[in-house]
Design a protein around this motif. Structure first.
Motif, mmCIF file in Angstrom:
data_model
loop_
_atom_site.group_PDB
_atom_site.id
_atom_site.type_symbol
_atom_site.label_atom_id
_atom_site.label_comp_id
_atom_site.label_asym_id
_atom_site.label_seq_id
_atom_site.Cartn_x
_atom_site.Cartn_y
_atom_site.Cartn_z
ATOM 1 N N VAL A 83 -18.616 -30.577 5.095
ATOM 2 C CA VAL A 83 -19.583 -30.096 4.110
ATOM 3 C C VAL A 83 -19.407 -28.581 4.052
ATOM 4 N N THR A 84 -19.132 -28.041 2.871
ATOM 5 C CA THR A 84 -18.959 -26.601 2.722
ATOM 6 C C THR A 84 -20.148 -26.033 1.957
ATOM 7 N N VAL A 85 -20.814 -25.056 2.591
ATOM 8 C CA VAL A 85 -22.024 -24.453 2.026
ATOM 9 C C VAL A 85 -21.837 -22.942 1.952
ATOM 10 N N THR A 86 -22.228 -22.342 0.826
ATOM 11 C CA THR A 86 -22.241 -20.891 0.722
ATOM 12 C C THR A 86 -23.647 -20.417 1.035
ATOM 13 N N VAL A 87 -23.762 -19.661 2.128
ATOM 14 C CA VAL A 87 -25.063 -19.122 2.543
ATOM 15 C C VAL A 87 -25.074 -17.618 2.273
ATOM 16 N N THR A 88 -26.262 -17.064 2.074
ATOM 17 C CA THR A 88 -26.411 -15.627 1.880
ATOM 18 C C THR A 88 -27.079 -15.051 3.113
ATOM 19 N N ILE A 89 -26.405 -14.113 3.752
ATOM 20 C CA ILE A 89 -26.949 -13.446 4.923
ATOM 21 C C ILE A 89 -27.181 -11.999 4.500
ATOM 22 N N LYS A 90 -28.468 -11.633 4.368
ATOM 23 C CA LYS A 90 -28.877 -10.341 3.790
ATOM 24 C C LYS A 90 -28.305 -10.259 2.381
#
Length: 157
Positions: free
Chosen positions: A127-134
């Motif tokens: 499963v590939t997820v794009t997360v936003t960190i700051k």
């Protein structure tokens, strides 16, 4: 009874929801306080309404009563899984590509066990997820067998 209650109910509910052109999303059998609840979650691409929930509830009750797989009193609830529907099956992940999701893992990946972001892809193994960190976006690859739970996530704001 050798089969779990949820498996018995799934076997009974699947033909009913399929006949109505609906999808059986999930089944829960849980004790809350002193009461037991059998919850059946159904959905369709257009959503479900109270009438469809009532039809499934009535037809499922008719099938459950003679079998009597639950030895004590319980409440049967048939409803939509809501906006934050769980992702249980591989097909659920496929349908959720491009949507905002929340995924919890059994063990840390890059030091984290909870990932919220856009589901970019699912190939049956990863499963590939794009997360936003700051302010930075990062793609995280999560092995499917390490997913403890996943659901669609609603973004407020």
């Amino acid at each position: 009874m050798s089969k779990k209650v949820t498996d018995v109910v799934a076997d009974l509910a699947a033909p009913i929801v399929n006949e109505l052109g609906l999808e059986l999303v999930d089944i829960e059998y849980v004790k809350e306080g002193k009461n037991w609840f059998l919850r059946v979650f159904i959905d369709s691409d257009d959503g479900v309404d109270i009438e469809e929930c009532g039809i499934v509830s009535e037809r499922l009750s008719e099938k459950l009563d003679p079998l009597d797989p639950i030895p004590h009193n319980y409440f049967l609830e048939v409803s939509s899984p809501g906006a934050e529907r769980p992702l249980k099956k591989e097909a659920d992940f496929q349908k959720a590509i491009g949507k905002h999701v929340n995924i919890k893992t059994y063990e840390p990946i890059d030091g984290e066990k909870v990932f919220e972001g856009i589901l970019e892809s699912f190939d049956g193994k990863t499963v590939t997820v794009t997360v936003t960190i700051k302010t930075r976006k990062k793609q995280v690859e999560i092995p499917y067998e390490k997913v403890a739970g996943a659901r669609l996530a609603v973004i407020f704001g």
